[in-house]
Structures are given as C-alpha cells and as structure tokens.
Design an enzyme around this catalytic site. Structure first.
Site, short mmCIF file in Angstrom:
data_model
loop_
_atom_site.label_atom_id
_atom_site.label_comp_id
_atom_site.label_asym_id
_atom_site.label_seq_id
_atom_site.Cartn_x
_atom_site.Cartn_y
_atom_site.Cartn_z
CG ASP A 195 -2.00 1.02 1.18
OD1 ASP A 195 -2.32 1.49 0.07
OD2 ASP A 195 -2.56 1.36 2.25
CG ASN A 241 -7.24 -2.43 -6.58
OD1 ASN A 241 -6.27 -3.17 -6.43
ND2 ASN A 241 -7.59 -1.55 -5.64
#
Length: 239
Positions: free
Chosen positions: A13, A61
């Site tokens: 991340d 996503n």
C-alpha cells in the site's frame, strides 16, 4: 538464530501517496512499486521464506479510474513478461489466487502461462493475489461445495473447516505466519480473511515504493519477538 516465518503475505500500500508526495503522477508510484516487488521477492528467497504472497490487485480496484486500472494491468503484464524467466530459472513456483472468470483472455492467459511454466518448481512459491477479495473467495468456495452437496458428492458431516479450506484459492498453501502492510494503514482490506486467523501482523509506516531489504528484515525481527500461542499458553508460562 532468528526465527523466520514460513509464509509471509504483504499488502503493498502507498504507491499513490508516494507519487503525490513528490509531485509525480500516480503511475510513477505504481512503477516504483514494481521495483519494490522485485526487491521483496529477491529478499524473501535469500532469507529462506518458502511462501511469499503479494496483494497485487484487489477485486475492488476495478472501481479506480480506467487509466489507472490500465496502468496497473500493463505493469502486471510487464512484470510477468520480464521476470517470469528469471523466476523460473530461480526455481520459483508462481501461484495466482483470485477470480478469473471475468478477466480478459490476454490477462487470464498470462496468469495461466506463469503458473504452467513454473508448476514443478519447488524452491519457493510466489503467490500473486490478482482480482482477489477474501469475501469473494469464501463465497466461491461455498458455491463449489454447494454444487457437490447438491450432486450428492459430499455429506453434511464432511462439511468441516478443513474441507472448506480445501476449496479456497489457497488450497495446498500454508496459512500466512506474518502479514505485513505498508503505508501506516491498520486494516486487512478484504485480504486473506480466512487464512489470517492466527497470523501475526506488522504495520509499517513506510510507503510501498520505499519498502526495502531493511524494512523487510525489521518486520521479520518483530515477528521473531512474538510469542505465537494458537490458543495455548505462552512459551514462558508453559516452561
């Protein structure tokens, strides 16, 4: 002697924030993130970690802007085409977890190529979580079992936790001993919810493009200091 985990999973991340902090487009953060992937795979092999799972692309996503999704898919293609031969040469097996039915033929074919080429390798396993969401994984496993039950292939008595685990994407892969997340966020984000029941967690403040060998070894040192009880007594009390 440092006690290393057998299986490390990483939530990678912070690519976008890394780029924004430098006044760069998000795409540059993702590209630098790929370099961190290469570094992590290399370090895991050198440190004797048998399984490394990377959260490459979540089922959520797809909600991102199309140009960013296209960039991420392009980087996946580039990584596999550039690095697959080296992974194979290093005796690394590639496994892919996540839903595949809705993927385009080129992406699905690339993932299958990586798996088929390396299926007999046994030094290390690199697990790529692509189009992956843990809740979706559980739902797909339950559907497969329900189909078997409807066909009379399995009884109610056989429906144990172990049996469900055998129908997950990670069947045959040990649960992660350690889950690392970069960027300072303190959540799993729908990653390996079933498999993480007894995992240790290390949350690092660094953004993923800055994750290097030193950060990896720091997380492993933190893991080595933990007392994993699995519901039993601590080592100190037991002794």
């Amino acid at each position: 002697m440092v006690r290393h985990p057998r299986h490390v999973a990483i939530i990678m991340d912070g690519n976008g924030r890394w780029a924004r902090a430098r006044g760069l487009p998000r795409s540059m953060g993702h590209r630098r993130g790929v370099e961190a992937v290469r570094s992590a795979v290399r370090a895991a092999g050198e440190l004797g970690i048998d399984y490394l799972t990377l959260f490459a692309f979540s089922s959520e996503n797809w909600r991102r802007p199309k140009d960013e999704v296209d960039e991420l898919l392009g980087l996946l293609k580039h990584f596999i085409r550039r690095d697959l031969a080296d992974l194979h040469k290093e005796n690394v097996r590639v496994r892919v977890i996540g839903a595949r039915d809705d993927l385009t033929p080129d992406i699905r074919g690339l993932l299958e190529e990586a798996e088929n080429l390396t299926k007999d390798n046994d030094r290390q396993t690199l697990v790529i979580a692509f189009n992956y969401g843990a809740r979706d994984e559980v739902a797909r496993a339950v559907r497969r079992i329900a189909e078997k039950f409807a066909a009379g292939e399995v009884t109610l008595e056989a429906l144990t936790a172990d049996y469900l685990g055998e129908h997950m994407d990670t069947a045959g892969i040990p649960d992660p001993d350690l889950i690392i997340r970069t960027s300072g966020e303190l959540r799993l984000s729908n990653f390996l919810l079933w498999q993480a029941a007894y995992s240790e967690f290390v949350f690092l403040p660094c953004l993923w493009p800055d994750f290097d060998r030193q950060a990896f070894e720091g997380a492993l040192a933190e893991y080595a200091s933990r007392d994993r009880r699995f519901g039993g007594l601590s080592r100190e009390i037991a002794s």
